[in-house]
Write a protein that holds these residues in place. Structure first.
Motif, PDB file in Angstrom:
ATOM      1  N   VAL A  14       9.189 -10.948  -6.289  1.00  0.00           N
ATOM      2  CA  VAL A  14       9.998  -9.775  -5.951  1.00  0.00           C
ATOM      3  C   VAL A  14      10.798  -9.365  -7.190  1.00  0.00           C
ATOM      4  CG1 VAL A  14      11.831  -8.861  -4.488  1.00  0.00           C
ATOM      5  CG2 VAL A  14      10.170 -10.482  -3.546  1.00  0.00           C
ATOM      6  N   LEU A  15      10.639  -8.120  -7.598  1.00  0.00           N
ATOM      7  CA  LEU A  15      11.373  -7.590  -8.743  1.00  0.00           C
ATOM      8  C   LEU A  15      12.644  -6.867  -8.313  1.00  0.00           C
ATOM      9  CD1 LEU A  15       8.342  -6.226 -10.770  1.00  0.00           C
ATOM     10  CD2 LEU A  15       9.471  -8.459 -10.969  1.00  0.00           C
ATOM     11  N   TRP A  16      12.607  -6.345  -7.106  1.00  0.00           N
ATOM     12  CA  TRP A  16      13.810  -5.758  -6.507  1.00  0.00           C
ATOM     13  C   TRP A  16      13.643  -5.752  -4.993  1.00  0.00           C
ATOM     14  CZ3 TRP A  16      15.237  -2.099  -3.013  1.00  0.00           C
ATOM     15  CH2 TRP A  16      16.617  -1.942  -2.858  1.00  0.00           C
ATOM     16  N   GLY A  17      14.731  -6.055  -4.282  1.00  0.00           N
ATOM     17  CA  GLY A  17      14.761  -5.928  -2.841  1.00  0.00           C
ATOM     18  C   GLY A  17      14.600  -7.215  -2.069  1.00  0.00           C
ATOM     19  N   GLU A  18      14.881  -8.329  -2.678  1.00  0.00           N
ATOM     20  CA  GLU A  18      14.770  -9.635  -2.009  1.00  0.00           C
ATOM     21  C   GLU A  18      15.477  -9.629  -0.653  1.00  0.00           C
ATOM     22  OE1 GLU A  18      13.176 -13.434  -2.070  1.00  0.00           O
ATOM     23  OE2 GLU A  18      13.279 -12.362  -3.975  1.00  0.00           O
ATOM     24  N   GLU A  19      16.591  -8.924  -0.570  1.00  0.00           N
ATOM     25  CA  GLU A  19      17.364  -8.891   0.670  1.00  0.00           C
ATOM     26  C   GLU A  19      16.694  -8.064   1.773  1.00  0.00           C
ATOM     27  OE1 GLU A  19      18.930  -5.545  -1.961  1.00  0.00           O
ATOM     28  OE2 GLU A  19      18.176  -7.571  -2.243  1.00  0.00           O
ATOM     29  N   HIS A  20      15.599  -7.383   1.449  1.00  0.00           N
ATOM     30  CA  HIS A  20      14.896  -6.549   2.429  1.00  0.00           C
ATOM     31  C   HIS A  20      13.573  -7.153   2.892  1.00  0.00           C
ATOM     32  CE1 HIS A  20      17.822  -3.427   1.761  1.00  0.00           C
ATOM     33  NE2 HIS A  20      17.554  -3.421   0.473  1.00  0.00           N
ATOM     34  N   LEU A  21      13.335  -8.402   2.570  1.00  0.00           N
ATOM     35  CA  LEU A  21      12.058  -9.020   2.922  1.00  0.00           C
ATOM     36  C   LEU A  21      11.906  -9.274   4.415  1.00  0.00           C
ATOM     37  CD1 LEU A  21      11.417 -11.513  -0.014  1.00  0.00           C
ATOM     38  CD2 LEU A  21      10.619  -9.160   0.268  1.00  0.00           C
ATOM     39  N   ASP A  22      12.950  -9.020   5.177  1.00  0.00           N
ATOM     40  CA  ASP A  22      12.861  -9.164   6.633  1.00  0.00           C
ATOM     41  C   ASP A  22      12.333  -7.887   7.295  1.00  0.00           C
ATOM     42  OD1 ASP A  22      15.112  -7.631   6.076  1.00  0.00           O
ATOM     43  OD2 ASP A  22      16.353  -8.591   7.599  1.00  0.00           O
ATOM     44  N   ARG A  23      11.992  -6.880   6.507  1.00  0.00           N
ATOM     45  CA  ARG A  23      11.422  -5.644   7.054  1.00  0.00           C
ATOM     46  C   ARG A  23      10.028  -5.941   7.609  1.00  0.00           C
ATOM     47  NH1 ARG A  23      12.702  -1.342   2.179  1.00  0.00           N
ATOM     48  NH2 ARG A  23      14.939  -1.224   2.530  1.00  0.00           N
ATOM     49  N   GLU A  24       9.758  -5.386   8.780  1.00  0.00           N
ATOM     50  CA  GLU A  24       8.440  -5.551   9.383  1.00  0.00           C
ATOM     51  C   GLU A  24       7.595  -4.316   9.106  1.00  0.00           C
ATOM     52  OE1 GLU A  24       6.341  -7.019  13.490  1.00  0.00           O
ATOM     53  OE2 GLU A  24       8.429  -6.369  13.565  1.00  0.00           O
ATOM     54  N   VAL A  25       6.350  -4.541   8.715  1.00  0.00           N
ATOM     55  CA  VAL A  25       5.421  -3.453   8.448  1.00  0.00           C
ATOM     56  C   VAL A  25       4.147  -3.681   9.251  1.00  0.00           C
ATOM     57  CG1 VAL A  25       6.364  -2.952   6.167  1.00  0.00           C
ATOM     58  CG2 VAL A  25       4.507  -4.600   6.391  1.00  0.00           C
ATOM     59  N   MET A  26       3.477  -2.598   9.591  1.00  0.00           N
ATOM     60  CA  MET A  26       2.288  -2.688  10.436  1.00  0.00           C
ATOM     61  C   MET A  26       0.996  -2.317   9.714  1.00  0.00           C
ATOM     62  SD  MET A  26       3.886  -3.803  12.964  1.00  0.00           S
ATOM     63  CE  MET A  26       2.773  -3.845  14.340  1.00  0.00           C
ATOM     64  N   SER A  27       1.101  -1.739   8.515  1.00  0.00           N
ATOM     65  CA  SER A  27      -0.105  -1.343   7.794  1.00  0.00           C
ATOM     66  C   SER A  27       0.196  -1.199   6.307  1.00  0.00           C
ATOM     67  CB  SER A  27      -0.663  -0.037   8.352  1.00  0.00           C
ATOM     68  OG  SER A  27       0.259   1.009   8.167  1.00  0.00           O
ATOM     69  N   ALA A  28      -0.879  -1.049   5.526  1.00  0.00           N
ATOM     70  CA  ALA A  28      -0.754  -0.924   4.075  1.00  0.00           C
ATOM     71  C   ALA A  28      -1.935  -0.120   3.548  1.00  0.00           C
ATOM     72  CB  ALA A  28      -0.721  -2.304   3.434  1.00  0.00           C
ATOM     73  N   CYS A  29      -1.828   0.279   2.288  1.00  0.00           N
ATOM     74  CA  CYS A  29      -2.953   0.932   1.626  1.00  0.00           C
ATOM     75  C   CYS A  29      -2.987   0.484   0.172  1.00  0.00           C
ATOM     76  CB  CYS A  29      -2.852   2.450   1.722  1.00  0.00           C
ATOM     77  SG  CYS A  29      -1.552   3.164   0.708  1.00  0.00           S
ATOM     78  N   GLY A  30      -4.139   0.617  -0.431  1.00  0.00           N
ATOM     79  CA  GLY A  30      -4.295   0.281  -1.839  1.00  0.00           C
ATOM     80  C   GLY A  30      -4.930   1.438  -2.568  1.00  0.00           C
ATOM     81  N   SER A  31      -4.303   1.877  -3.663  1.00  0.00           N
ATOM     82  CA  SER A  31      -4.856   2.981  -4.438  1.00  0.00           C
ATOM     83  C   SER A  31      -4.203   3.063  -5.810  1.00  0.00           C
ATOM     84  CB  SER A  31      -4.638   4.313  -3.708  1.00  0.00           C
ATOM     85  OG  SER A  31      -5.242   5.365  -4.429  1.00  0.00           O
ATOM     86  N   ASP A  32      -5.008   3.479  -6.779  1.00  0.00           N
ATOM     87  CA  ASP A  32      -4.480   3.795  -8.098  1.00  0.00           C
ATOM     88  C   ASP A  32      -4.403   5.310  -8.294  1.00  0.00           C
ATOM     89  OD1 ASP A  32      -4.186   1.146  -8.771  1.00  0.00           O
ATOM     90  OD2 ASP A  32      -6.032   1.023  -9.913  1.00  0.00           O
ATOM     91  N   PHE A  33      -4.800   6.059  -7.269  1.00  0.00           N
ATOM     92  CA  PHE A  33      -4.768   7.516  -7.325  1.00  0.00           C
ATOM     93  C   PHE A  33      -3.663   8.031  -6.416  1.00  0.00           C
ATOM     94  CE2 PHE A  33      -9.223   6.481  -8.271  1.00  0.00           C
ATOM     95  CZ  PHE A  33      -9.329   7.077  -9.524  1.00  0.00           C
ATOM     96  N   MET A  34      -2.566   8.463  -7.010  1.00  0.00           N
ATOM     97  CA  MET A  34      -1.438   8.915  -6.210  1.00  0.00           C
ATOM     98  C   MET A  34      -1.765  10.199  -5.454  1.00  0.00           C
ATOM     99  SD  MET A  34       0.711   6.503  -6.465  1.00  0.00           S
ATOM    100  CE  MET A  34      -0.698   5.394  -6.624  1.00  0.00           C
ATOM    101  N   SER A  35      -2.712  10.980  -5.954  1.00  0.00           N
ATOM    102  CA  SER A  35      -3.129  12.173  -5.206  1.00  0.00           C
ATOM    103  C   SER A  35      -3.790  11.774  -3.888  1.00  0.00           C
ATOM    104  CB  SER A  35      -4.080  13.031  -6.046  1.00  0.00           C
ATOM    105  OG  SER A  35      -5.214  12.270  -6.431  1.00  0.00           O
ATOM    106  N   ASP A  36      -4.553  10.676  -3.887  1.00  0.00           N
ATOM    107  CA  ASP A  36      -5.146  10.185  -2.638  1.00  0.00           C
ATOM    108  C   ASP A  36      -4.068   9.684  -1.688  1.00  0.00           C
ATOM    109  OD1 ASP A  36      -7.670  10.784  -3.506  1.00  0.00           O
ATOM    110  OD2 ASP A  36      -8.320   8.702  -3.761  1.00  0.00           O
ATOM    111  N   VAL A  37      -3.069   9.020  -2.219  1.00  0.00           N
ATOM    112  CA  VAL A  37      -1.972   8.536  -1.383  1.00  0.00           C
ATOM    113  C   VAL A  37      -1.294   9.722  -0.702  1.00  0.00           C
ATOM    114  CG1 VAL A  37       0.266   7.356  -1.363  1.00  0.00           C
ATOM    115  CG2 VAL A  37      -1.612   6.443  -2.746  1.00  0.00           C
ATOM    116  N   LEU A  38      -1.015  10.761  -1.462  1.00  0.00           N
ATOM    117  CA  LEU A  38      -0.372  11.946  -0.886  1.00  0.00           C
ATOM    118  C   LEU A  38      -1.263  12.631   0.146  1.00  0.00           C
ATOM    119  CD1 LEU A  38       1.284  13.487  -4.050  1.00  0.00           C
ATOM    120  CD2 LEU A  38       2.459  12.469  -2.088  1.00  0.00           C
ATOM    121  N   ALA A  39      -2.560  12.640  -0.096  1.00  0.00           N
ATOM    122  CA  ALA A  39      -3.477  13.354   0.789  1.00  0.00           C
ATOM    123  C   ALA A  39      -3.824  12.587   2.056  1.00  0.00           C
ATOM    124  CB  ALA A  39      -4.762  13.694   0.035  1.00  0.00           C
TER     125      ALA A  39
END
Length: 118
Positions: A14-39
């Motif tokens: 963790v480079l920043w946000g150690e205190e937020h590791l209790d956040r729960e997430v339900m999904s993720a994505c992987g991309s090197d193309f930020m235009s795809d992330v936005l779309a």
């Protein structure tokens, strides 16, 4: 899945946000193309990427992500980490390659939600 579990699964630092590791997430994505992330990304709070520039943080913020994981051992500069901090986005780095990192998270129950049916 908690961000703390993701950290362990990906052997991440963790480079920043150690205190937020209790956040729960339900999904993720992987991309090197930020235009795809936005779309294509909706309701995916975790971004895995090997792209290291401020646009990654700006993109993650625009689609309301709460965590960025830089894969392949990439370490963002201080300016990128600071930008993420300002936007309250947890930043991690993992030695895993993108394919392996995404596969490990999927195997452990974190889905992609790319079409809303996952």
């Amino acid at each position: 899945m908690l961000l703390s579990e993701i950290k362990e699964i990906l052997n991440a630092t963790v480079l920043w946000g150690e205190e937020h590791l209790d956040r729960e997430v339900m999904s993720a994505c992987g991309s090197d193309f930020m235009s795809d992330v936005l779309a294509y990304v909706k309701n995916q709070p975790v971004l895995l990427t090997g792209l290291v520039n401020p646009q990654v943080v700006r993109t993650a913020d625009m689609v309301e992500m709460c965590c960025i994981i830089f894969v392949r051992g990439k370490v963002p500069g201080e300016n990128i980490v600071k930008l993420a901090e300002e936007r309250n986005i947890v930043v991690m780095t993992s030695p895993k390659r993108m394919y392996e990192a995404c596969g490990l998270l999927y195997y452990n129950g974190l889905r992609g939600n790319c079409d809303g049916n996952d």
